[in-house]
Design a protein around this motif. Structure first.
Motif, PDB file in Angstrom:
ATOM      1  N   LEU A 279       1.009  -1.397   0.076  1.00 60.80           N
ATOM      2  CA  LEU A 279      -0.206   0.095   0.328  1.00 60.80           C
ATOM      3  C   LEU A 279       0.980   1.553   0.188  1.00 60.80           C
ATOM      4  O   LEU A 279       0.765   2.447  -0.456  1.00 60.80           O
ATOM      5  N   ARG A 280       1.825   0.760   0.620  1.00 58.83           N
ATOM      6  CA  ARG A 280       2.985   1.744   0.476  1.00 58.83           C
ATOM      7  C   ARG A 280       3.477   2.384  -0.671  1.00 58.83           C
ATOM      8  O   ARG A 280       3.586   3.810  -0.796  1.00 58.83           O
ATOM      9  N   GLY A 281       3.786   1.233  -1.096  1.00 61.79           N
ATOM     10  CA  GLY A 281       3.758   1.369  -2.591  1.00 61.79           C
ATOM     11  C   GLY A 281       3.176   1.702  -4.027  1.00 61.79           C
ATOM     12  O   GLY A 281       3.727   2.438  -4.861  1.00 61.79           O
TER      13      GLY A 281
ATOM     14  N   LEU B 141      -6.122  -1.722   8.196  1.00 62.22           N
ATOM     15  CA  LEU B 141      -5.420  -1.142   7.916  1.00 62.22           C
ATOM     16  C   LEU B 141      -6.494  -0.080   7.312  1.00 62.22           C
ATOM     17  O   LEU B 141      -7.325  -0.332   6.489  1.00 62.22           O
ATOM     18  N   THR B 142      -6.295   1.279   7.769  1.00 55.26           N
ATOM     19  CA  THR B 142      -6.960   2.808   7.199  1.00 55.26           C
ATOM     20  C   THR B 142      -6.252   3.441   6.684  1.00 55.26           C
ATOM     21  O   THR B 142      -5.101   3.747   7.477  1.00 55.26           O
ATOM     22  N   MET B 143      -6.467   4.008   5.644  1.00 55.98           N
ATOM     23  CA  MET B 143      -6.005   5.238   4.937  1.00 55.98           C
ATOM     24  C   MET B 143      -6.769   5.941   3.891  1.00 55.98           C
ATOM     25  O   MET B 143      -7.528   5.614   3.887  1.00 55.98           O
TER      26      MET B 143
ATOM     27  N   ARG C  71      -5.654  -3.473  -6.601  1.00 58.45           N
ATOM     28  CA  ARG C  71      -4.165  -3.580  -7.012  1.00 58.45           C
ATOM     29  C   ARG C  71      -3.336  -4.085  -6.081  1.00 58.45           C
ATOM     30  O   ARG C  71      -2.608  -4.989  -7.176  1.00 58.45           O
ATOM     31  N   ALA C  72      -2.805  -3.049  -5.320  1.00 60.96           N
ATOM     32  CA  ALA C  72      -1.447  -3.427  -4.232  1.00 60.96           C
ATOM     33  C   ALA C  72      -1.662  -4.354  -3.974  1.00 60.96           C
ATOM     34  O   ALA C  72      -0.868  -5.047  -4.210  1.00 60.96           O
ATOM     35  N   THR C  73      -3.220  -4.962  -3.130  1.00 60.18           N
ATOM     36  CA  THR C  73      -3.149  -5.596  -1.785  1.00 60.18           C
ATOM     37  C   THR C  73      -2.635  -7.353  -3.146  1.00 60.18           C
ATOM     38  O   THR C  73      -2.004  -8.583  -3.022  1.00 60.18           O
TER      39      THR C  73
END
Length: 331
Positions: free
Chosen positions: A249-251, A265-267, A280-282
């Motif tokens: 997710l950071r990427g 995880l919350t963003m 897509r990232a996960t």
């Protein structure tokens, strides 16, 4: 453009050394609902009193239907309706008799008064209780009768000062439907409320008062966009996936933070398109998600944010979020 049906310009109201309203400005076009939010003592009821000609502003200008409420108060009263925080019906009379009495006071003939009472009792689903004494009505029925009384003279503008206070959820929603019907018919409504969900559902525009000053204004969506926060939350199937999920997710340019159990995880995100980036990232990282949720800001978030920043009457400047924007009797 049409003249605003409600127009308040730089209005101040003082009681001795206390300034209840301090430079308030707002407006509402015909056939819309203006929501007025604020805590107890913010100045909502004081402003409604001025708009409905029950009190005078210390300074500034107020117009209703294009008429100055000070110089042309009698004409204004013929065009407005007012429902206060508590039902103001005569409990010794029946629902029908209450409405007939008001119609007669407004100059209607006996036949006209009876016909108008029947019409309003049907609109407010009170026909079955028309001949019952108002003292035997439930709280929701009394509020509906009170609102019907404010409409006897078919007002152009109606002021609803916390009309659903003390009502159960079913009765509140019933009043919401009535307000929406009135607006569809062209009535302009100023609604004061402490229920944020009520303002979200009914109001075309919202003004927030604090300590007698306007601290924010705009549509519900504009307020949420300016002050609220959108977020995406993902629920992991196991703690072993946390490190890979956070890295992925950071990427993707996101800033995930985990809750106490580490599985959620919350963003913060700008909009709902970020959901696709999260998935897509996960997926590319081989992380199997147990759940995913996108959260929009609410008016509760807006209200809490405003109250956390307003610390004194002199502190805030209004947050401008948009531009452009009964025949009755005093109650």
């Amino acid at each position: 453009m049409d003249t605003p049906m409600i127009e308040v310009t730089d209005v101040t109201k003082t009681f001795g050394s206390h300034k209840a309203l301090d430079g308030v400005s707002l407006s509402a076009p015909r056939g819309t609902v203006l929501g007025l939010l604020g805590h107890n003592g913010a100045g909502k009821t004081t402003l409604v009193g001025i708009l409905s000609t029950l009190s005078l502003p210390t300074s500034g200008q107020v117009r209703v239907g294009g008429l100055d409420v000070v110089r042309r108060a009698e004409e204004v009263r013929r065009r407005i309706g007012l429902t206060g925080q508590y039902a103001a019906v005569d409990e010794t009379l029946s629902g029908h008799a209450n409405l007939v009495l008001i119609a007669r006071l407004l100059g209607a003939s006996r036949a006209q008064a009876a016909a108008r009472a029947d019409e309003l009792l049907e609109l407010f689903s009170l026909t079955g209780a028309a001949r019952r004494s108002a003292k035997d009505y439930s709280g929701g029925m009394r509020r509906r009768l009170d609102l019907a009384a404010s409409l006897v003279g078919a007002p152009d503008v109606i002021f609803l000062d916390e009309p659903t206070t003390g009502l159960d959820p079913t009765a509140r929603r019933g009043l919401w439907h009535i307000v929406q019907h009135l607006v569809r018919e062209g009535t302009t409504v100023l609604l004061t409320t402490q229920y944020l969900d009520e303002a979200d559902v009914l109001a075309d525009s919202i003004t927030v008062l604090s300590a007698g000053r306007v601290v924010a204004s705009g549509t519900a969506e504009e307020l949420k966009s300016r002050i609220g926060h959108r977020s995406v939350s993902v629920t992991l199937r196991g703690a072993d996936d946390r490190q890979r999920a956070v890295a992925a997710l950071r990427g993707a340019g996101l800033a995930p933070a985990h809750e106490d159990d580490g599985l959620v995880l919350t963003m913060p995100v700008a909009d709902s398109t970020a959901v696709a980036r999260v998935v897509r990232a996960t997926d590319e990282a081989g992380v199997d998600l147990a759940g995913l949720a996108f959260s929009e800001p609410s008016l509760d978030d807006v209200y809490l944010a405003l109250n956390s920043t307003v610390t004194a009457p002199s502190s805030p400047s209004p947050v401008p979020l948009s531009t452009g924007h009964q025949t009755g009797m005093p109650r």
